[in-house]
Every structure is written in C-alpha cells, then in structure tokens.
Scaffold this motif. Structure first.
Motif, PDB file in Angstrom:
ATOM      1  N   ALA A   1       0.846  -1.200   0.000  1.00  0.00           N
ATOM      2  CA  ALA A   1       0.000   0.000   0.000  1.00  0.00           C
ATOM      3  C   ALA A   1       0.877   1.244   0.000  1.00  0.00           C
ATOM      4  CB  ALA A   1      -0.928   0.003   1.221  1.00  0.00           C
TER       5      ALA A   1
ATOM      6  N   MET B   1       0.843   4.053  -2.819  1.00  0.00           N
ATOM      7  CA  MET B   1       0.544   5.453  -2.455  1.00  0.00           C
ATOM      8  C   MET B   1       1.672   6.344  -2.965  1.00  0.00           C
ATOM      9  SD  MET B   1      -1.194   5.778   1.314  1.00  0.00           S
ATOM     10  CE  MET B   1      -0.497   4.438   2.238  1.00  0.00           C
TER      11      MET B   1
ATOM     12  N   PRO C   1      -4.405  13.521  -1.884  1.00  0.00           N
ATOM     13  CA  PRO C   1      -4.416  13.432  -0.422  1.00  0.00           C
ATOM     14  C   PRO C   1      -3.415  12.428   0.134  1.00  0.00           C
ATOM     15  CG  PRO C   1      -6.427  12.491  -1.370  1.00  0.00           C
ATOM     16  CD  PRO C   1      -5.720  13.207  -2.469  1.00  0.00           C
ATOM     17  N   GLN C   2      -3.144  11.365  -0.623  1.00  0.00           N
ATOM     18  CA  GLN C   2      -2.244  10.323  -0.118  1.00  0.00           C
ATOM     19  C   GLN C   2      -0.836  10.848   0.115  1.00  0.00           C
ATOM     20  OE1 GLN C   2      -2.976  10.685  -3.289  1.00  0.00           O
ATOM     21  NE2 GLN C   2      -0.936  10.729  -4.200  1.00  0.00           N
TER      22      GLN C   2
ATOM     23  N   MET D   1       0.311  11.329   3.650  1.00  0.00           N
ATOM     24  CA  MET D   1       0.011  10.229   4.573  1.00  0.00           C
ATOM     25  C   MET D   1       1.140   9.217   4.721  1.00  0.00           C
ATOM     26  SD  MET D   1      -3.889   9.674   3.320  1.00  0.00           S
ATOM     27  CE  MET D   1      -5.099  10.994   3.576  1.00  0.00           C
TER      28      MET D   1
ATOM     29  N   VAL E   1       3.216   8.855   8.339  1.00  0.00           N
ATOM     30  CA  VAL E   1       2.482   8.174   9.406  1.00  0.00           C
ATOM     31  C   VAL E   1       2.430   6.676   9.104  1.00  0.00           C
ATOM     32  CG1 VAL E   1       0.207   7.858  10.447  1.00  0.00           C
ATOM     33  CG2 VAL E   1       1.043  10.152  10.007  1.00  0.00           C
ATOM     34  N   TRP E   2       2.179   6.377   7.866  1.00  0.00           N
ATOM     35  CA  TRP E   2       1.990   4.982   7.454  1.00  0.00           C
ATOM     36  C   TRP E   2       3.259   4.158   7.645  1.00  0.00           C
ATOM     37  CZ3 TRP E   2      -2.460   2.491   6.221  1.00  0.00           C
ATOM     38  CH2 TRP E   2      -2.356   1.243   5.615  1.00  0.00           C
ATOM     39  N   TRP E   3       4.376   4.620   7.038  1.00  0.00           N
ATOM     40  CA  TRP E   3       5.572   3.769   7.106  1.00  0.00           C
ATOM     41  C   TRP E   3       6.161   3.722   8.492  1.00  0.00           C
ATOM     42  CZ3 TRP E   3       9.970   5.882   8.890  1.00  0.00           C
ATOM     43  CH2 TRP E   3      10.320   7.194   8.569  1.00  0.00           C
TER      44      TRP E   3
ATOM     45  N   ARG F   1      -1.248  13.940  11.740  1.00  0.00           N
ATOM     46  CA  ARG F   1      -2.695  13.675  11.701  1.00  0.00           C
ATOM     47  C   ARG F   1      -3.495  14.979  11.770  1.00  0.00           C
ATOM     48  NH1 ARG F   1      -0.909   8.649  14.037  1.00  0.00           N
ATOM     49  NH2 ARG F   1      -1.886   6.948  12.879  1.00  0.00           N
TER      50      ARG F   1
ATOM     51  N   ILE G   1      -3.416  16.242   8.248  1.00  0.00           N
ATOM     52  CA  ILE G   1      -4.346  15.502   7.385  1.00  0.00           C
ATOM     53  C   ILE G   1      -5.784  15.946   7.672  1.00  0.00           C
ATOM     54  CG2 ILE G   1      -5.294  13.206   6.886  1.00  0.00           C
ATOM     55  CD1 ILE G   1      -2.388  12.150   7.577  1.00  0.00           C
ATOM     56  N   ALA G   2      -6.118  16.057   8.967  1.00  0.00           N
ATOM     57  CA  ALA G   2      -7.490  16.417   9.327  1.00  0.00           C
ATOM     58  C   ALA G   2      -7.830  17.840   8.860  1.00  0.00           C
ATOM     59  CB  ALA G   2      -7.685  16.294  10.836  1.00  0.00           C
TER      60      ALA G   2
ATOM     61  N   SER H   1      -5.176   2.838  -3.304  1.00  0.00           N
ATOM     62  CA  SER H   1      -3.952   2.606  -4.067  1.00  0.00           C
ATOM     63  C   SER H   1      -3.796   1.120  -4.393  1.00  0.00           C
ATOM     64  CB  SER H   1      -2.735   3.100  -3.275  1.00  0.00           C
ATOM     65  OG  SER H   1      -2.955   4.428  -2.821  1.00  0.00           O
ATOM     66  N   LEU H   2      -4.102   0.262  -3.414  1.00  0.00           N
ATOM     67  CA  LEU H   2      -3.999  -1.177  -3.651  1.00  0.00           C
ATOM     68  C   LEU H   2      -5.074  -1.662  -4.617  1.00  0.00           C
ATOM     69  CD1 LEU H   2      -3.155  -2.537  -0.083  1.00  0.00           C
ATOM     70  CD2 LEU H   2      -1.678  -2.537  -2.107  1.00  0.00           C
TER      71      LEU H   2
END
Lengths: 383, 354
Positions: A287, A291, A307-308, A311, A314-316, A369, A372-373, B252-253
């Motif tokens: 993912a 992204m 938007p991605q 993000m 935070v994700w990784w 976050r 993002i918000a 994305s996936l």
C-alpha cells in the motif's frame, strides 16, 4: 496506467544496477558515528558522486541527473535492493540543497557541490528545548546588525553533528513580529566561535544527536536564505522534502519484513496468526509502495499531489514499528540479548527504539494527523 | 511508467458519478430496501445506456473491449452512490469468464445481451451458495470447488433471504451443475475469477468507505457541542485522519489490483487479496468511526448512514474476508522467503531514515 519502465528508464536502471553490483561494499561499513565509519561513508559518497549518482534528482547544472521524481525513485529502489550503505549527506542532498536551489543567492548556491561529495556535512538547527512540535515558538535570537547577525540560543536533537561543517538554523530576528513572521533561515559554519555541540546519550547508549549551544555566534547577513523574516516559509519548503526521504522505499520495508520473517521459528511457520500478521505487513508495505507511486506520478506530471501524499510518513513509521514488534515477539527471550545472541537478532531492540523515533521526528505523527485532518479533510482548527 | 488513469477513464467515471448522483443515492436505495425481493430496478436501463456493462465485453460482441482498469473508478463511484445492482457480477465477472471460457453459443447468447443491459448476471462464489440478486439473474457464474460453471435459472433453485442490506436481494442457490454447465476445471482460472471479484469489490468498498468518511466529515463540521463544532476536537480529527489514511491505502492497492488482474501480472492473486483485505479494513474503520461520531442518530432508520454502513458490512465478506486474504498472503510470503537459499540477514537500516 502503465507500470512498465520506458526504454530510457530501463537502461538507466540497468546502469544503476550494474554500477551498484560492482561497487557496493561486500561488508557493511563501520558505524557512521565513528571516525573510521565516517571516513568509509564519505569514501562511498565520493564514489557515488564520481559516477554522477550522488543526487540523481538534482538538476544537471548542479551535478545531478535532472531526473523527475518517478525516475529518481527507480534509482532509490535499486539502491535499497542492493543493500548499499546508508547515505551520509542526506540533510544536504535532501533538505538544504533543494532549499538553496529554490531560495538561495548565487553565492549560497556555491555551497552545493560540496554537498555532493560530502566535503560539507550539514546538520539541522530547528528544534529547541521549548519548541518541538510547536516549532514556530522558537526563541533563539538573532540580532541583526549592518552586515552580520549575532546569534544566541539553544537548539536540540541535532543529528549528524559529529562531523558536521554547516548548520542550517531557524532564528528569531524580529521578536516584535507575529510568531511565524519574525523568523529567519540562517546558514552557520560549525567552526564559528560560539558554536558548541554536547552529545546526548540515548537510552540505547548511542549518541546520535546533540544539544547545540549558540553563544554570540556572528555570521554575515548574506548567510540568510530567502530574506530576513522569511524563514518560516523557507523552512516549510524544506520540511516538505524531509517528509519524503528517498530511502524510505517499499523495498526498504520489504527488507525489514524479510529479516523479521527469517526469525519465525520453523514450528510456527504454519501458525495462522503468524501468517495473518505477515500478510498484513506485506499488504501495508505494498500500500505504501502504491501510495508513493501515485504521488510520484502526479509530481512527475506536474499535478498537485493528491491526499495520499501527506500520509506516507504516518503509514511507514508505524508500519515499521509493528514489523519490529512482531520480530521481537518471534524471538521472545532471545530478543533481550544485546549482542552475541541468535544470528539476525543482534540489536533488535536498538532498531525498535530507532523506529519509534520516526514517530516523532520530521513532524510528530500527531502533528501529521492534525495536518491531514485540517488540510486534507478541511476540519476546523482546534480552539 | 504512469500509475494514474487516462483522461478517457477519468472522464467516463466522472460522467457516471454525475449520473449516479442524480438517479441513485439515498432515495433510490430506500425504495430498493422497502421493496426487497419485489424490486424492479429503474436504474438498470440507465446503467446500460451509460455503457457500463459493455466496458469489458469484447468489441466483436458489441462491447468496448476494455479491462478492469477502465472500470476501477466507475466501481468506486457505484460504491460511493450505493448502487445496489449486481455491477461487479454483470460488468466484470460475467464478461471476463464467459468471454474466456464460454462456448461459441454461450458467448453469442450472453455477451451482447450483457453489454446492452438485457441480461442480468450474478455470481455465486461462496460455498454457502449465497448470491446477490440470485432470483433476478438471467445467468450466474458459479464457482464450485475449483471449477467454474455457467448456470441458467432452469438449473438453479433459489431460496430468497433477507440480508443485512435488503437491497442486495440475497438468495441461497443450489445448482444442478454438471458437464453441461462446466466452463473450466482449471484451478488457475477459478483463482483468476476470484481475483477479479476481489479486485472489483475492493474498488466498490473504497467508494463505500469514502462515502462513510464524507458523511462523517460533514456531520462533525455541522454538529456543535460544548459551544464548538465536533470537528475541532483533536481526538475526533485523528480518528477521521486514520480513516482517510486507510482509505487512500486501500484505494492505491485497489488500483494496482485492477492493473495486475487486467495484465495477468505474476503477483495478480496477491494483489487482489491485498486490495480486498485493505478495502475491508477501510470500510470497517470508516463505518465504525461513522457510527461512533454520529452518536445516537447513526443508529436510526431515518438517517442515511446505515444504508452505507450495512452495504459495507455486506461487502466485507464477499470475495474473501480480511482474515482469509491476509492469512493466504502471509502464507505465500513466508513460503517465498523461507524457501532454501533465501538470504538471512540481520535487521539492517531499520529506522535509520533521518
């Protein structure tokens, strides 16, 4: 949608792959915090620079390859897959360099070549004891004279300080102006009188970052980037680069997962809970890959990132920690052994703590976050 | 290399989303819910007219000869607007499976009819026999073990069921499957069809998650307590940020799964499984945040939230649960990495990213 590499990009990839195969040291380099390790890493950087691979995303006139984001990612993917050494000049190549290209004067841009060869090592003077997430409340003072600035204050969490030759710092040059307006972005040579680093001993016994004391440090006015009082704006363009560190590729996290999977005891390989966890990690790494690929495609087409794009960090960061938590749980008591334990298990806690640091640096995940918000979802600012 | 959609694909999806915004949505969905099994779709002819069902039908049978990539954004729009019709089954599964494995007669009989919206197709992939729109379908793709069958109503018996989402018009089917209905006994073909269903449903679920997130976003901006908008409270912001992150990850996936399945990439089965699991999670996270942040009103029949909440729950189980997909992916990854010869290294570089 076409995920095949163009002919041009394929031959670039092959060039990179071949070069890395012939040049990546077989044994890991000594730790970068030691004299020997620093020398080895700098030697490696010089080889990269000589091959024109030090900063492939930089424009050709500054010694790069002038590659767009998508093509540059091909390089970093190969780099990580090849297990090449950690980069020494990341702050210069990733943060200060692009900032000077955008905001710098011609004289300031003369600093760029030494970033490529790591003749100059850059460190960051942003955070202060009382200005962490609330960076704009920083208090380090810069008194502006006719042709120089005199700087007094304290910075903290300065990485790469040990061999640094330059600091890029935020200082308050106008205490009367609103919080975000009175700040300037200043380049400070580390050998200026009044610059003092004090290493901070970490819980794992390393000392990767330092406190930085600035006492009557005088630098010429021409070391201000982007104009007096404009530092916040200049710094924000830098932080955008920081959040997209090039080495945090999916390939990197696949390596971390591969190493964690290697720690699964053979008897547990069919355990469905173990499989579930590994399946989830794999899904989340992919993912991240896609992204990132969305963002790279948008940036390369000159579009505004979706938007991605905000993000990924935070994700990784949280994903990597979960993979390491999984690795620790596979090792159980063996995980506690600092060195001399099972192969592949050495220093696992150290890596775990380091991964936790990534939840905080480059804008804490709470701040991310909020961003993002508020900026992506358009929620109202908190009271 | 380009991981984005063409202008044609984007424009067609925008056109479809506009159409659905007018003719589908909460009012339409409520009518479908009320009528249950008696419902006569008024949306179907409009979907047919839009060309949706013909996108993946070969050109010689009156379709556009496209792939799942051409439908990815359209399927998301169907989820976003709550389309209850069996779009995944009719627009994706039936054309692919009949197109590849159908006899000449079956291809002639069904593909053009599907493209023109004259035939409703469904799919029964779960061992339970539970099938959306089973009683209404003119033709059903049935996965039985590792075989694919094409079943017409004369070879099926249906027991209508009420699902959590009444607009899905579930029925439990038992099929007189045999030599006459067999499309293929190739396990790889059945796996590919499951992948198509998972990838396509992942796109729909991304749309559902996005709708739930948008409804909640609007609600917390409007709703005031303690003299301020709910959306100013950081804990609620962070919850919605998490929903947004998971939704973008799933999106994305899902895009890649469509690409991988369409191009029969080596990792297509993995890609479809990952996409469905991530989309399930997006729907779960979005639905659970939506229900919590709406407070009591979200539990009512009157509020539209439950229409998407229950659609999400219904689709989370279709074409593979999170548990099923993650466990399968994990098994494949472990086997791949643990095979003899795979290098064993210490965990390097982790966290050395600053």
């Amino acid at each position: 949608m076409d995920l095949r590499l163009s002919g041009e990009l394929l031959s670039f990839r092959d060039e990179v792959r071949t070069w890395l195969r012939d040049n990546v040291p077989e044994r890991p380099l000594a730790p970068v915090t030691t004299e020997r390790g620093f020398a080895e890493h700098r030697e490696w950087e010089r080889r990269l620079a000589a091959a024109g691979l030090a900063a492939v995303h930089w424009p050709v006139e500054h010694g790069g390859r002038g590659l767009d984001a998508l093509s540059a990612s091909v390089f970093y993917d190969e780099y990580v897959r090849a297990g090449a050494p950690d980069r020494l000049g990341r702050l210069g190549l990733g943060l200060v360099g692009p900032t000077l290209m955008e905001w710098g004067t011609p004289r300031q841009r003369e600093l760029l070549p030494a970033m490529l060869t790591c003749d100059d090592i850059w460190c960051q003077g942003f955070s202060e004891p009382d200005a962490g997430s609330d960076l704009a409340s920083l208090r380090t003072r810069g008194e502006v004279g006719t042709d120089s600035i005199r700087i007094n204050g304290q910075k903290v969490w300065t990485s790469h300080f040990r061999f640094a030759t330059w600091i890029f710092a935020l200082v308050r040059t106008d205490p009367e102006a609103p919080k975000h307006r009175g700040i300037s972005y200043v380049l400070i040579p580390c050998d200026t009188p009044g610059v003092e680093f004090r290493p901070i001993r970490q819980m794992n016994d390393d000392a990767e970052f330092a406190e930085l004391f600035l006492t009557d440090v005088e630098v010429p006015l021409e070391n201000v980037v982007g104009g007096l009082g404009n530092g916040w704006k200049v710094a924000m363009s830098t932080l955008t680069h920081e959040r997209s560190s090039n080495l945090n590729t999916a390939a990197h996290f696949h390596r971390v997962l591969r190493d964690a999977v290697a720690l699964i005891p053979e008897a547990r390989r069919n355990d469905s809970l173990v499989r579930y966890e590994v399946g989830r990690f794999h899904e989340e790494i992919e993912a991240y890959r896609f992204m990132t690929l969305r963002t790279l495609t948008e940036v390369s087409k000159g579009e505004k990132p979706g938007p991605q794009a905000s993000m990924g960090k935070v994700w990784w960061s949280e994903l990597q920690t979960r993979i390491l938590e999984f690795a620790l749980s596979m090792l159980a008591s063996e995980a506690e052994v600092r060195s001399g334990g099972l192969p592949g298990a050495t220093n696992l806690f150290k890596h775990y703590w380091m991964s936790r640091a990534s939840h905080i640096y480059a804008g804490s995940n709470e701040i991310q976050r909020n961003i993002i918000a508020e900026r992506v979802l358009g929620l109202p600012r908190s009271a | 290399m380009r991981f984005s959609f063409s202008d044609d694909q984007t424009e067609y999806a925008a056109f479809l989303a506009d159409l659905l915004g007018t003719v589908a949505g909460p009012g339409y969905l409520r009518a479908a819910w009320s009528a249950g099994h008696a419902y006569e779709s008024t949306l179907w002819p409009k979907l047919a007219e839009s060309g949706l069902f013909g996108v993946c039908v070969p050109e010689e049978e009156g379709g556009a000869g496209g792939t799942l990539v051409d439908l990815a954004l359209c399927l998301e729009a169907c989820g976003y607007h709550g389309v209850p019709e069996p779009v995944v089954e009719t627009a994706v599964l039936a054309p692919h499976v009949i197109g590849e494995f159908g006899s000449e007669a079956e291809r002639k009989k069904w593909l053009r009819a599907i493209a023109e919206g004259e035939a409703v197709a469904s799919a029964s992939f779960d061992p339970s026999g539970i099938t959306p729109d089973g009683t209404r379908a003119d033709v059903v793709v049935v996965k039985s073990g590792e075989e694919l069958h094409l079943v017409t109503p004369d070879r099926a018996s249906w027991q209508p069921l009420d699902g959590v989402d009444l607009s899905r018009r579930l029925a439990r089917g038992t099929f007189a499957a045999g030599e006459a209905t067999l499309l293929t006994a190739d396990p790889a073909a059945a796996a590919r069809a499951s992948g198509l269903g998972a990838a396509a449903t992942a796109c729909v679920l991304v749309g559902v998650a996005q709708r739930l997130a948008d409804m909640t976003r609007e609600y917390v901006i409007e709703r005031r307590q303690f003299g301020r908008a709910l959306g100013t409270f950081q804990i609620l912001k962070h919850r919605l940020a998490n929903v947004a992150i998971q939704t973008e990850a799933a999106r994305s996936l899902a895009w890649y799964a469509c690409y991988a399945v369409a191009h029969r990439a080596a990792d297509a089965p993995l890609a479809a499984a990952r996409a469905k699991a991530a989309a399930n999670r997006a729907s779960e996270l979005a639905g659970s945040a939506a229900l919590q942040l709406h407070g009591g009103i979200g539990f009512t029949w009157e509020h539209d939230l439950h229409l998407w909440l229950q659609r999400g729950k219904a689709l989370e189980g279709a074409f593979g649960s999170t548990l099923e997909h993650r466990t399968a992916v994990g098994g494949m990854v472990i086997e791949q990495l643990a095979s003899p010869g795979a290098p064993v290294h210490g965990i390097e570089h982790a966290g050395t990213t600053r």
